[in-house]
Design a protein around this motif. Structure first.
Motif, PDB file in Angstrom:
ATOM      1  N   GLY A   1      69.075  13.621 -62.896  1.00 35.63           N
ATOM      2  CA  GLY A   1      69.988  12.507 -63.099  1.00 35.63           C
ATOM      3  C   GLY A   1      69.437  11.190 -62.587  1.00 35.63           C
ATOM      4  O   GLY A   1      69.922  10.127 -62.966  1.00 35.63           O
ATOM      5  N   ASP A   2      68.434  11.237 -61.712  1.00 37.92           N
ATOM      6  CA  ASP A   2      67.832  10.013 -61.193  1.00 37.92           C
ATOM      7  C   ASP A   2      67.080   9.272 -62.297  1.00 37.92           C
ATOM      8  O   ASP A   2      66.543   9.883 -63.226  1.00 37.92           O
TER       9      ASP A   2
ATOM     10  N   ASP B   1      65.446  17.624 -65.108  1.00 37.07           N
ATOM     11  CA  ASP B   1      65.385  18.793 -64.227  1.00 37.07           C
ATOM     12  C   ASP B   1      64.132  18.643 -63.379  1.00 37.07           C
ATOM     13  O   ASP B   1      63.160  18.009 -63.782  1.00 37.07           O
ATOM     14  N   ILE B   2      64.171  19.236 -62.199  1.00 33.51           N
ATOM     15  CA  ILE B   2      63.004  19.157 -61.313  1.00 33.51           C
ATOM     16  C   ILE B   2      62.894  20.442 -60.515  1.00 33.51           C
ATOM     17  O   ILE B   2      63.895  20.995 -60.064  1.00 33.51           O
ATOM     18  N   ASP B   3      61.674  20.922 -60.407  1.00 30.61           N
ATOM     19  CA  ASP B   3      61.384  22.114 -59.609  1.00 30.61           C
ATOM     20  C   ASP B   3      60.552  21.650 -58.416  1.00 30.61           C
ATOM     21  O   ASP B   3      59.368  21.344 -58.555  1.00 30.61           O
ATOM     22  N   HIS B   4      61.201  21.558 -57.262  1.00 31.72           N
ATOM     23  CA  HIS B   4      60.509  21.058 -56.069  1.00 31.72           C
ATOM     24  C   HIS B   4      59.451  22.039 -55.571  1.00 31.72           C
ATOM     25  O   HIS B   4      58.511  21.631 -54.892  1.00 31.72           O
ATOM     26  N   GLN B   5      59.577  23.315 -55.911  1.00 37.11           N
ATOM     27  CA  GLN B   5      58.576  24.311 -55.487  1.00 37.11           C
ATOM     28  C   GLN B   5      57.245  24.093 -56.208  1.00 37.11           C
ATOM     29  O   GLN B   5      56.189  24.110 -55.596  1.00 37.11           O
TER      30      GLN B   5
ATOM     31  N   LYS C   1      61.129  17.749 -65.707  1.00 37.65           N
ATOM     32  CA  LYS C   1      61.399  17.499 -67.123  1.00 37.65           C
ATOM     33  C   LYS C   1      62.016  16.105 -67.192  1.00 37.65           C
ATOM     34  O   LYS C   1      63.001  15.819 -66.501  1.00 37.65           O
ATOM     35  N   LEU C   2      61.432  15.257 -68.035  1.00 35.30           N
ATOM     36  CA  LEU C   2      61.836  13.848 -68.085  1.00 35.30           C
ATOM     37  C   LEU C   2      62.305  13.464 -69.481  1.00 35.30           C
ATOM     38  O   LEU C   2      61.933  14.099 -70.466  1.00 35.30           O
ATOM     39  N   SER C   3      63.112  12.400 -69.559  1.00 38.50           N
ATOM     40  CA  SER C   3      63.601  11.921 -70.842  1.00 38.50           C
ATOM     41  C   SER C   3      63.452  10.412 -70.944  1.00 38.50           C
ATOM     42  O   SER C   3      63.972   9.670 -70.116  1.00 38.50           O
TER      43      SER C   3
END
Length: 125
Positions: A8-9, A64-68, A73-75
């Motif tokens: 959402g950022d 979406d973001i996977d910090h691990q 995923k960007l738009s």
């Protein structure tokens, strides 16, 4: 950036690579991200290069973001939608709808004629 980036950022990223299926980017916190071709534009995208080039800095929305794994995923098209909505809302604020002194009376007067004309046309079919 001092806080973790979350879905959402809205962030500014730098395009680091382009493939036929999308553009790779690096976020301010050094997370890698992908703008999939389906998230480039609402319109048909034949070539990603026609929208971004390596080294471009663009504002994107984090889907979406996977910090691990440090992947996001960007738009890019979400930003275009936001701008269109903002412009549309701003234009409404500048020109409010003003009711005419007669209100809906002219429409109410014409309605029986329109209905009769519509029924007549239907009978002709």
């Amino acid at each position: 950036m001092s806080y973790p980036i979350e879905p959402g950022d809205i962030v500014t990223v730098t395009i680091t690579g382009i493939q036929p299926y999308g553009a790779f980017a690096v976020l301010p916190d050094h997370t890698n991200g992908l703008i999939h071709i389906s998230e480039i534009s609402d319109r048909f995208v034949a070539d990603v290069h026609s929208f971004v080039d390596i080294g471009d800095e663009v504002r994107v929305k984090v889907l979406d973001i996977d910090h691990q794994s440090h992947q996001a995923k960007l738009s890019l098209k979400a930003m275009h939608r936001y701008k269109r909505r903002y412009r549309r809302a701003a234009s409404f604020k500048r020109s409010p709808i003003v009711e005419t002194p007669k209100g809906f009376a002219p429409l109410r007067e014409q309605l029986p004629r329109w209905i009769k004309r519509g029924i007549t046309k239907e009978e002709d079919i």
